[in-house]
Design a protein around this motif. Structure first.
Motif, PDB file in Angstrom:
ATOM      1  N   UNK A 104       0.840  -1.194   0.000  1.00  0.00           N
ATOM      2  CA  UNK A 104       0.000   0.000   0.000  1.00  0.00           C
ATOM      3  C   UNK A 104       0.881   1.252   0.000  1.00  0.00           C
ATOM      4  N   UNK A 105       0.311   2.427  -0.319  1.00  0.00           N
ATOM      5  CA  UNK A 105       1.105   3.661  -0.257  1.00  0.00           C
ATOM      6  C   UNK A 105       1.713   3.901   1.119  1.00  0.00           C
ATOM      7  N   UNK A 106       0.944   3.670   2.165  1.00  0.00           N
ATOM      8  CA  UNK A 106       1.438   3.890   3.523  1.00  0.00           C
ATOM      9  C   UNK A 106       2.602   2.951   3.841  1.00  0.00           C
ATOM     10  N   UNK A 107       2.446   1.661   3.492  1.00  0.00           N
ATOM     11  CA  UNK A 107       3.516   0.697   3.766  1.00  0.00           C
ATOM     12  C   UNK A 107       4.751   0.995   2.931  1.00  0.00           C
ATOM     13  N   UNK A 108       4.543   1.438   1.686  1.00  0.00           N
ATOM     14  CA  UNK A 108       5.672   1.805   0.826  1.00  0.00           C
ATOM     15  C   UNK A 108       6.438   2.979   1.417  1.00  0.00           C
ATOM     16  N   UNK A 109       5.709   3.980   1.866  1.00  0.00           N
ATOM     17  CA  UNK A 109       6.335   5.146   2.496  1.00  0.00           C
ATOM     18  C   UNK A 109       7.167   4.722   3.701  1.00  0.00           C
ATOM     19  N   UNK A 110       6.589   3.872   4.546  1.00  0.00           N
ATOM     20  CA  UNK A 110       7.313   3.427   5.737  1.00  0.00           C
ATOM     21  C   UNK A 110       8.558   2.638   5.370  1.00  0.00           C
ATOM     22  N   UNK A 111       8.455   1.850   4.294  1.00  0.00           N
ATOM     23  CA  UNK A 111       9.613   1.052   3.885  1.00  0.00           C
ATOM     24  C   UNK A 111      10.736   1.938   3.337  1.00  0.00           C
ATOM     25  N   UNK A 112      10.391   3.030   2.661  1.00  0.00           N
ATOM     26  CA  UNK A 112      11.421   3.993   2.247  1.00  0.00           C
ATOM     27  C   UNK A 112      12.186   4.491   3.473  1.00  0.00           C
TER      28      UNK A 112
ATOM     29  N   UNK B 127       9.887  -3.839  11.169  1.00  0.00           N
ATOM     30  CA  UNK B 127       8.600  -3.696  11.845  1.00  0.00           C
ATOM     31  C   UNK B 127       7.886  -2.411  11.439  1.00  0.00           C
ATOM     32  N   UNK B 128       8.633  -1.417  10.967  1.00  0.00           N
ATOM     33  CA  UNK B 128       8.036  -0.099  10.735  1.00  0.00           C
ATOM     34  C   UNK B 128       6.886  -0.113   9.725  1.00  0.00           C
ATOM     35  N   UNK B 129       7.021  -0.770   8.543  1.00  0.00           N
ATOM     36  CA  UNK B 129       5.878  -0.793   7.619  1.00  0.00           C
ATOM     37  C   UNK B 129       4.640  -1.469   8.212  1.00  0.00           C
ATOM     38  N   UNK B 130       4.832  -2.497   9.029  1.00  0.00           N
ATOM     39  CA  UNK B 130       3.691  -3.163   9.661  1.00  0.00           C
ATOM     40  C   UNK B 130       3.063  -2.233  10.696  1.00  0.00           C
ATOM     41  N   UNK B 131       3.888  -1.627  11.526  1.00  0.00           N
ATOM     42  CA  UNK B 131       3.410  -0.685  12.546  1.00  0.00           C
ATOM     43  C   UNK B 131       2.647   0.467  11.901  1.00  0.00           C
TER      44      UNK B 131
END
Length: 469
Positions: free
Chosen positions: A85-93, A346-350
Motif C-alpha cells: 500500500x502507499x502507507x507501507x511503501x512510504x514506511x519502507x522507504x 517492523x516499521x511498515x507493519x506498525x
C-alpha cells in the motif's frame, strides 16, 4: 570513485531522481507486463574504478527497470502475493533512511516499535496476551523458528537442551497432512529432517487433517516427543484444519502444535462469520506463522512468528556474549531470531496498523474474497475453462476444458494455457496440482484489485482460449 561525506550535498538530486523513478514505475504499472517471463541481462565484469552515480543510474534505467515485473500491481495473482500500500511503501522507504539495527535495546525506540507491533497484531487477530514474538523476513523464517521451538520442546521432554547439546539423541515424531514447502524446508534446516514427517490422512476431497486418523497415529506413536503441524488455508485448496479438535489431541499427548497461518489467519477479519470461525482454536496453538507481505500488503520481506512459549524461542536463539549484553527487561531480538543484525522491518507493519486500522485492513481482505468468488463463478460458467474445486477463500483453481482428454494430454494442455496466459502480460498466475491434475492457481490478495481487474482477467482468458483453439 570513492564515497565521501560531501556526497550528501547531492541529496536533493538523489531524492529527485528517486521520486521520478517511483512516479514513472507507478504510472506505468498498468501498462507493464504483469510478469516478465523471459528477462535477459548481459554479464558484466565487476567495475574496478566505479562508474559513478549517473552511469549506474543509466544502466539501471535502461536494463533493469524495464524488465521488472508488476508484482505489486492488482493482477499479479501467482503464489499468494500482496502489493504494498502507499502507507507501507512510504514506511519502507524510511526503513532505509533511518538505517536502524534492531538487534538489542539501548540506542533507540525502534525495538519498542516492534514490540508494539507484535501486541497490535495479537489484538487485531484476537489472540491472548500470552502470545509474543518477533518480526521475521517471511513465512519461511517464521516456520523455521517454529521448528526450532518445537525441537527445543521435544528435547526438554527427554532431558536434552538441543540448542546447546545437539539433536543426535533426540527422538521425536512429526505429524502433518499438507505442510507447506517452507515448513518441510524448515524441518530440514532444524535438523529434524525433510522426510521425517508421519503423514496424516486428509479428509475426503480436502487437504485438511483427518482428526480421527491423527488421534490413532498419536496413540500408536512410541516416540517420547511429538510435534503436530497444522494449517489455516492450505497452499492449494485453502482448507482449514480443525484446530479446536487438534489442540485437544495435542494437550492429551503433550505434543507441540505449530500452525502455519501465513495468510489464513486473516480470515479472522472477514465479515462472513462462517469463514471467520474457520480459524477458531488457533489461540490454543503453541506457535503460529504469519506472513505480512501477503494479505497485510506490506513490502517484502515481512513475516511474523508468534508463540505462547517465548522461553523456548530464547533458549533456541540466544548466545550470550559480552558485547551483546543488554540491561533491558525484555529479551533482545537477536536472542529471539535468526539474525544478529536486523533491519527496522517492523516499521511498515506498525505504520500500516496505525494508519489503516483493523477495519481498513479488513476491507481489502473482504474485497479479495468477494472478487475471487465472482471470478470463480465466471470461470465455472465458461465453456472454455472448468473450475477444478470450489473457491473457498481467495484462491481460484481452474484449468482449460479437458472433457474426455487423457490425463497426460489434459496436463499438457493446462501447462500450455498457463504459459500463454503469463506471456500475454495482462495476468500472472502460478501452477498447481490437485488429484494428479495440472491446474492453474490465481490467488487474489492485493489491496488494489477491483472489478476492472476481474473484467480484464476474464477477457484475457477468453482471448487465450480463442488463440489456442
Amino acid at each position: 570513485m570513492s564515497p565521501s561525506k560531501a556526497d550528501w550535498q547531492n541529496l536533493d538530486e538523489y531524492l529527485n531522481v528517486f521520486a521520478q523513478i517511483t512516479r514513472n514505475f507507478m504510472a506505468d504499472l498498468d501498462e507493464r507486463p504483469v510478469g516478465q517471463i523471459t528477462p535477459q541481462l548481459a554479464k558484466l565484469p565487476v567495475s574496478l574504478q566505479g562508474e559513478g552515480f549517473h552511469q549506474a543510474l543509466a544502466y539501471l534505467c535502461d536494463h533493469i527497470i524495464p524488465q521488472l515485473s508488476a508484482s505489486r500491481g492488482p493482477r499479479y495473482w501467482g503464489f499468494v502475493t500482496g502489493g504494498a500500500t502507499p502507507v507501507a511503501t512510504f514506511a519502507d522507504w524510511l526503513v532505509s533512511t533511518f538505517d536502524q539495527n534492531l538487534s538489542f535495546d539501548g540506542d533507540s525506540v525502534a525495538c519498542e516499535v516492534e514490540r508494539h507491533t507484535i501486541r497490535w497484531l495479537c489484538e487485531m487477530f484476537d489472540l491472548p496476551e500470552t502470545f509474543n514474538g518477533i518480526i521475521t523476513t517471511g513465512a519461511t523464517a517464521s516456520n523455521f523458528l517454529g521448528a526450532l521451538c518445537a525441537r527445543q520442546f521435544a528435547g526438554e521432554q527427554q532431558g536434552i537442551d538441543v540448542a546447546k547439546q545437539g539433536a543426535y539423541q533426540l527422538e521425536v515424531e512429526i505429524f502433518a497432512t499438507t505442510p507447506h514447502a517452507s515448513m518441510i524446508k524448515s524441518l530440514g534446516m532444524a535438523g529434524l529432517g525433510q522426510q521425517s514427517v508421519t503423514r496424516v490422512n486428509a479428509k475426503p476431497d480436502s487437504e485438511a487433517i483427518d482428526v480421527q486418523h491423527l488421534a490413532e497415529l498419536l496413540e500408536a506413536s512410541q516416540k517420547p516427543a511429538k510435534i503436530i503441524i497444522a494449517s489455516t488455508a492450505t497452499v492449494t485448496l485453502t482448507d482449514f484444519d480443525d484446530l479446536q479438535a487438534i489442540s485437544q489431541l495435542a494437550q492429551q499427548h503433550n505434543a507441540w502444535l505449530h500452525v502455519d497461518a501465513a495468510f489464513g489467519l486473516f480470515a479472522r477479519l472477514l465479515d462472513d462469520e462462517k469463514k471467520r470461525n474457520l480459524v477458531d482454536g488457533i489461540e490454543l496453538a503453541d506457535s503460529i506463522t504469519l506472513d505480512s507481505h501477503k494479505w497485510l500488503n506490506v513490502p517484502y520481506e515481512s513475516g511474523v512468528f508468534l508463540t505462547r512459549h517465548l522461553d523456548k524461542l530464547f533458549a533456541s536463539c540466544n548466545v550470550p556474549a559480552p558485547y551483546l549484553a543488554s540491561n533491558h527487561e525484555a529479551p533482545s531480538f537477536l536472542a529471539l531470531g535468526i539474525e544478529n543484525s536486523r533491519r527496522f522491518r517492523a516499521l511498515p507493519v506498525w505504520f500500516t496498523l496505525l494508519a489503516y486500522g483493523k477495519q481498513g485492513i479488513a476491507s481489502w481482505i473482504n474485497q479479495s474474497v468477494n472478487l475471487a468468488q465472482q471470478l470463480a463463478q465466471k470461470i465455472d460458467a465458461s465453456a472454455e475453462y472448468e473450475l477444478v474445486h470450489p473457491c473457498q477463500l481467495n484462491v481460484v483453481l481452474f484449468r482449460p476444458a479437458c472433457d474426455n482428454l487423457q490425463l497426460d494430454i489434459a496436463n499438457q494442455k493446462t501447462a500450455e494455457y498457463l504459459k500463454a496466459i503469463n506471456l500475454d502480460g495482462r495476468l500472472f498466475l502460478s501452477p498447481g496440482r490437485w488429484q494428479g491434475k495440472n491446474i492453474i492457481r490465481m490467488a487474489l490478495s492485493n489491496w488494489e484489485t477491483d472489478q476492472l481487474d476481474i473484467d480484464i482477467a476474464i477477457q484475457c482468458l477468453q482471448d487465450i482460449a480463442k488463440q489456442l483453439n
